[in-house]
Design an enzyme around this catalytic site. Structure first.
Site, mmCIF file in Angstrom:
data_model
loop_
_atom_site.group_PDB
_atom_site.id
_atom_site.type_symbol
_atom_site.label_atom_id
_atom_site.label_comp_id
_atom_site.label_asym_id
_atom_site.label_seq_id
_atom_site.Cartn_x
_atom_site.Cartn_y
_atom_site.Cartn_z
ATOM 1 N N HIS A 90 -8.981 -53.581 -5.222
ATOM 2 C CA HIS A 90 -9.303 -53.096 -6.571
ATOM 3 C C HIS A 90 -10.110 -51.801 -6.488
ATOM 4 C CE1 HIS A 90 -7.621 -56.730 -8.018
ATOM 5 N NE2 HIS A 90 -8.611 -57.517 -7.661
ATOM 6 N N ASP A 139 -0.290 -52.935 -10.417
ATOM 7 C CA ASP A 139 -0.262 -54.214 -9.706
ATOM 8 C C ASP A 139 -0.179 -54.004 -8.192
ATOM 9 O OD1 ASP A 139 -0.311 -56.948 -9.495
ATOM 10 O OD2 ASP A 139 1.810 -57.241 -9.950
ATOM 11 N N LEU A 177 -5.483 -35.569 -23.663
ATOM 12 C CA LEU A 177 -4.908 -36.853 -23.233
ATOM 13 C C LEU A 177 -5.676 -38.038 -23.830
ATOM 14 C CD1 LEU A 177 -3.040 -38.438 -21.109
ATOM 15 C CD2 LEU A 177 -5.058 -38.375 -19.627
HETATM 16 C C1 IPE Z 1 -0.628 -57.935 -14.508
HETATM 17 O O1 IPE Z 1 -0.748 -58.230 -13.171
HETATM 18 C C2 IPE Z 1 -1.958 -57.630 -15.111
HETATM 19 C C3 IPE Z 1 -2.562 -56.378 -14.703
HETATM 20 C C4 IPE Z 1 -2.061 -55.486 -13.899
HETATM 21 C C5 IPE Z 1 -3.859 -56.117 -15.271
HETATM 22 P P1 IPE Z 1 -0.882 -59.735 -12.624
HETATM 23 O O2 IPE Z 1 -0.984 -59.633 -11.161
HETATM 24 O O3 IPE Z 1 -1.969 -60.408 -13.356
HETATM 25 O O4 IPE Z 1 0.496 -60.365 -13.100
HETATM 26 P P2 IPE Z 1 1.300 -61.606 -12.518
HETATM 27 O O5 IPE Z 1 0.346 -62.752 -12.439
HETATM 28 O O6 IPE Z 1 1.804 -61.218 -11.181
HETATM 29 O O7 IPE Z 1 2.421 -61.807 -13.487
HETATM 30 C C1 IPE Z 2 -3.604 -55.714 -9.975
HETATM 31 O O1 IPE Z 2 -3.578 -56.157 -8.668
HETATM 32 C C2 IPE Z 2 -4.965 -55.742 -10.582
HETATM 33 C C3 IPE Z 2 -5.110 -56.778 -11.609
HETATM 34 C C4 IPE Z 2 -4.223 -57.620 -11.974
HETATM 35 C C5 IPE Z 2 -6.381 -56.848 -12.263
HETATM 36 P P1 IPE Z 2 -3.555 -57.700 -8.290
HETATM 37 O O2 IPE Z 2 -4.952 -58.145 -8.118
HETATM 38 O O3 IPE Z 2 -2.764 -58.480 -9.244
HETATM 39 O O4 IPE Z 2 -2.836 -57.617 -6.895
HETATM 40 P P2 IPE Z 2 -1.769 -58.644 -6.315
HETATM 41 O O5 IPE Z 2 -0.663 -58.748 -7.324
HETATM 42 O O6 IPE Z 2 -2.484 -59.934 -6.111
HETATM 43 O O7 IPE Z 2 -1.313 -58.019 -5.042
HETATM 44 MG MG MG Z 3 -0.807 -58.955 -9.335
#
Ligand code: IPE
Ligand code: IPE
Ligand code: MG
Length: 267
Positions: free
Chosen positions: A59, A42, A153
């Site tokens: 990303h 995240d 792995l």
């Molecule tokens: C969780 O992250 C999902 C992934 C890392 C794929 P999100 O960014 O979607 O989660 P919330 O919305 O902060 O809970």
């Molecule tokens: C995690 O990073 C990737 C996915 C959830 C797919 P985010 O896109 O949720 O990044 P933040 O949380 O908005 O910073």
């Molecule tokens: Mg996120």
């Protein structure tokens, strides 16, 4: 008993999982290095925002971290690495972002698959295949096929994955089997239930890492995390390093896993 359940599960799922599951043994956690590490990757969006970049650049950078962390996990002797790449809730994001996220598995595999094969890595996916663009799914299925005999792995991508969805899927399969009188209600035990989950032949995660400072599970492996050790870091996923992974594993090694008992061994 186990054989019966496996047959029932496969019948209920009506999928081609047989090949993938063949020859896979349930692995048990090693004494020191966690056998199964799961990561909620995240913070990509915030990483980009801090740099005044579009979210997709976060990303993109996150994918570079995946490359590094897979190599490190392999080198550390981790047996299974599950990466939460896209949740069932992430469809709520703008189409451009969703499209980009869905293109990443393909891009990752295009550059990394040869090396992963060389490293004896086995690629898998957990999550619902429906809604995933066909080109993305094809890349994953091809990689899965090419690596299914590999014994190193296990690199498990959670894509279009939702923990509640997974449980409901399992309940529906079981209910159908009961309706068809192939199962009785008292046969629904914890062990048998777990055979109907996407993670059917994998042990539960020993260690869950979440980056970006959020202290929540976000619908990830709700059943499987029952006794998993949790480790959180403020670091955004694109900044997560090999040293951070080592730090998480060291923290895990210092924990006492009691599983509800009074005494417990070190992890
Ligand atoms: C969780 O992250 C999902 C992934 C890392 C794929 P999100 O960014 O979607 O989660 P919330 O919305 O902060 O809970
Ligand atoms: C995690 O990073 C990737 C996915 C959830 C797919 P985010 O896109 O949720 O990044 P933040 O949380 O908005 O910073
Ligand atoms: Mg996120």
């Amino acid at each position: 008993m186990w054989k019966n359940w496996r047959q029932l599960v496969q019948g209920a799922q009506k999928t081609k999982k047989t090949e993938e599951q063949k020859g896979t043994e349930i692995l048990s956690p090693s004494a020191h290095v966690p056998a199964h590490v799961a990561i909620i990757m995240d913070g990509n969006g915030r990483w980009a925002k801090e740099r005044s970049l579009p979210r997709i650049m976060g990303h993109r950078q996150g994918m570079q971290t995946v490359k590094r962390i897979v190599r490190k996990a392999d080198a550390m002797g981790i047996k299974i690495l599950t990466l939460y790449a896209f949740s069932t809730e992430n469809w709520k994001r703008p189409k451009d972002e969703v499209d980009y996220l869905m293109s990443l598995p393909q891009e990752y595999l295009a550059t990394e698959l040869d090396e992963l094969i060389q490293r004896n890595v086995q690629i898998r996916m957990v999550g619902k295949e429906e809604r995933i663009p066909s080109s993305t799914l094809e890349a994953i299925v091809t990689a899965r096929e090419k690596t299914k005999e590999n014994t190193g792995l296990i690199l498990n991508f959670a894509l279009n994955y939702g923990g509640r969805n997974e449980i409901i899927d399992a309940v529906q399969q079981i209910a159908t089997l009961i309706q068809d009188k192939q199962l009785t209600i008292d046969e629904i035990t914890e062990e048998n239930f777990s055979h109907f989950l996407y993670t059917a032949n994998l042990p539960d995660p020993d260690l869950l890492i979440r980056t970006s400072g959020e202290l929540r599970i976000s619908n990830f492996m709700l059943w499987q995390l029952a006794y998993t050790e949790l480790w959180f870091t403020d670091c955004y996923w694109p900044d997560f390093t090999e040293d951070d992974l080592e730090e998480a594993v060291r923290a895990y090694q210092g924990r006492s896993r009691r599983f509800g008992a009074i005494t417990g061994g070190r992890s």
